[in-house]
Design a protein around this motif. Structure first.
Motif, PDB file in Angstrom:
ATOM      1  N   VAL A  84     -56.125  60.439 -11.392  1.00 60.11           N
ATOM      2  CA  VAL A  84     -57.575  60.240 -11.334  1.00 60.11           C
ATOM      3  C   VAL A  84     -57.928  59.177 -10.297  1.00 60.11           C
ATOM      4  CG1 VAL A  84     -59.593  59.501 -12.659  1.00 60.11           C
ATOM      5  CG2 VAL A  84     -57.871  60.980 -13.716  1.00 60.11           C
ATOM      6  N   TYR A  85     -57.113  58.132 -10.202  1.00 60.90           N
ATOM      7  CA  TYR A  85     -57.366  57.066  -9.216  1.00 60.90           C
ATOM      8  C   TYR A  85     -57.366  57.628  -7.794  1.00 60.90           C
ATOM      9  CZ  TYR A  85     -56.378  53.100  -6.169  1.00 60.90           C
ATOM     10  OH  TYR A  85     -56.406  52.193  -5.145  1.00 60.90           O
ATOM     11  N   HIS A  86     -56.390  58.508  -7.487  1.00 62.51           N
ATOM     12  CA  HIS A  86     -56.263  59.022  -6.121  1.00 62.51           C
ATOM     13  C   HIS A  86     -57.259  60.129  -5.809  1.00 62.51           C
ATOM     14  CE1 HIS A  86     -52.792  56.871  -4.526  1.00 62.51           C
ATOM     15  NE2 HIS A  86     -52.197  56.987  -5.698  1.00 62.51           N
ATOM     16  N   PHE A  87     -57.597  60.973  -6.803  1.00 58.53           N
ATOM     17  CA  PHE A  87     -58.371  62.180  -6.483  1.00 58.53           C
ATOM     18  C   PHE A  87     -59.660  62.345  -7.293  1.00 58.53           C
ATOM     19  CE2 PHE A  87     -53.887  62.986  -5.547  1.00 58.53           C
ATOM     20  CZ  PHE A  87     -53.967  63.329  -4.211  1.00 58.53           C
ATOM     21  N   GLU A  88     -59.817  61.606  -8.351  1.00 57.25           N
ATOM     22  CA  GLU A  88     -61.009  61.612  -9.208  1.00 57.25           C
ATOM     23  C   GLU A  88     -61.171  62.918  -9.991  1.00 57.25           C
ATOM     24  OE1 GLU A  88     -64.456  60.520  -6.984  1.00 57.25           O
ATOM     25  OE2 GLU A  88     -63.771  58.454  -6.645  1.00 57.25           O
ATOM     26  N   THR A  89     -61.242  64.072  -9.311  1.00 54.74           N
ATOM     27  CA  THR A  89     -61.478  65.331 -10.006  1.00 54.74           C
ATOM     28  C   THR A  89     -60.421  66.358  -9.610  1.00 54.74           C
ATOM     29  OG1 THR A  89     -62.882  66.294  -8.278  1.00 54.74           O
ATOM     30  CG2 THR A  89     -63.963  64.898  -9.933  1.00 54.74           C
ATOM     31  N   LYS A  90     -60.299  67.406 -10.429  1.00 52.10           N
ATOM     32  CA  LYS A  90     -59.337  68.469 -10.116  1.00 52.10           C
ATOM     33  C   LYS A  90     -59.745  69.214  -8.851  1.00 52.10           C
ATOM     34  CE  LYS A  90     -58.749  72.195 -12.799  1.00 52.10           C
ATOM     35  NZ  LYS A  90     -58.229  73.079 -13.886  1.00 52.10           N
ATOM     36  N   ASN A 126     -61.256  67.977  -6.243  1.00 52.53           N
ATOM     37  CA  ASN A 126     -60.848  67.147  -5.105  1.00 52.53           C
ATOM     38  C   ASN A 126     -59.348  67.276  -4.843  1.00 52.53           C
ATOM     39  OD1 ASN A 126     -63.449  66.234  -4.803  1.00 52.53           O
ATOM     40  ND2 ASN A 126     -63.092  64.239  -5.746  1.00 52.53           N
ATOM     41  N   SER A 172     -53.902  58.496 -15.228  1.00 52.13           N
ATOM     42  CA  SER A 172     -54.818  57.560 -14.578  1.00 52.13           C
ATOM     43  C   SER A 172     -54.524  57.429 -13.083  1.00 52.13           C
ATOM     44  CB  SER A 172     -54.738  56.184 -15.245  1.00 52.13           C
ATOM     45  OG  SER A 172     -53.417  55.658 -15.136  1.00 52.13           O
ATOM     46  N   ARG A 226     -48.887  59.464  -4.218  1.00 48.47           N
ATOM     47  CA  ARG A 226     -49.889  60.459  -3.808  1.00 48.47           C
ATOM     48  C   ARG A 226     -49.207  61.737  -3.310  1.00 48.47           C
ATOM     49  NH1 ARG A 226     -53.126  62.372   0.347  1.00 48.47           N
ATOM     50  NH2 ARG A 226     -55.357  62.535  -0.191  1.00 48.47           N
TER      51      ARG A 226
END
Length: 263
Positions: A91-97, A99, A88, A55
């Motif tokens: 995306v797992y840690h933040f979902e969207t750009k 965020n 992936s 992260r």
């Protein structure tokens, strides 16, 4: 039949010559002491401290790419590649750009805290040097941050966000910077009650412009014919504090018709 004489056993080999000699056993190694839970914990903690989490790697890569390419110019895939992880994982840690972008600014909340802590440590806002101390609290934590490894990227990112016409849609300045700004403006109003409140609000924005643009100092070498070097943060910070302080102090007083009544 004459019996054969008895054999002298002292001359006989200790073993049968047709029997292979036995291998001599090696002494057993002493058993290793069992690993204690504390030792295992220390080993894991050391490994964690030495290797940043995925992260953290993603956030560092995102800060650099957002600073260099802007919010729209850096993709999640670019950031994943720069961080050395799969898309992936990002995306797992933040979902969207969006965020991820906000998380980069959230990582610097400590810097906001440092500036406010120095501001709140000013015990007398009516002292002769109060305005200079307010400006020092505003400027110097940022200059120290610029001096750290990769500190320039956050400064570049701040300039990009402040000048982006679409910044209102992301709410970065509103959520992270405006609360701090209001506290600094309030301190200026207490230190300079005779100055126009409108001017002090504008003065804060002018100070922000001077602070964020000080990063782009490469022209100093050309303008001074190489007498003065860019990147001299202690000198630049000292001059910047005096420049902003003088500008604030030179502002107009409250107009007589709008001056608050005397108590």
């Amino acid at each position: 039949m004459t019996p054969s004489p008895p054999r002298d056993r002292t001359l006989m080999p200790a073993t049968d010559p047709d029997t292979p000699p036995r291998k001599r056993r090696k002494p057993a190694k002493p058993a290793a002491p069992p690993r204690t839970p504390a030792a295992s914990t220390r080993k894991r903690a050391t490994a964690t401290a030495e290797e940043p989490s995925r992260r953290a790697k993603i956030l560092r890569a995102a800060e650099r790419l957002f600073a260099q390419e802007g919010f729209h110019g850096a993709s999640m895939r670019d950031i994943a590649e720069a961080a050395g992880v799969g898309l992936s994982i990002v995306v797992y840690h933040f979902e969207t750009k969006q965020n991820l972008y906000r998380a980069v600014f959230a990582e610097h909340e400590k810097l906001f805290g440092e500036r406010l802590a120095e501001l709140r440590a000013i015990s007398d806002l009516h002292a002769p040097d109060a305005v200079e101390r307010i400006v020092t609290a505003f400027v110097m934590p940022v200059m120290r941050q610029q001096a750290r490894p990769d500190g320039k990227f956050y400064s570049m990112l701040t300039v990009r966000e402040a000048s982006d016409p679409h910044e209102r849609s992301r709410g970065i300045l509103r959520d992270y910077y405006d609360p701090m700004a209001r506290e600094f403006i309030a301190a200026l109003q207490r230190a300079l009650p005779e100055k126009s409140p409108e001017y002090l609000h504008w003065a804060y924005l002018f100070a922000v412009g001077a602070l964020v643009m000080n990063f782009f100092d490469e022209r100093m070498s050309r303008l001074s014919k190489h007498r003065y070097k860019p990147g001299d943060l202690p000198t630049k910070g000292r001059f910047l504090v005096r420049f902003i302080t003088a500008g604030i102090m030179a502002g107009p007083d409250v107009a007589p018709e709008t001056a608050p009544p005397e108590a």
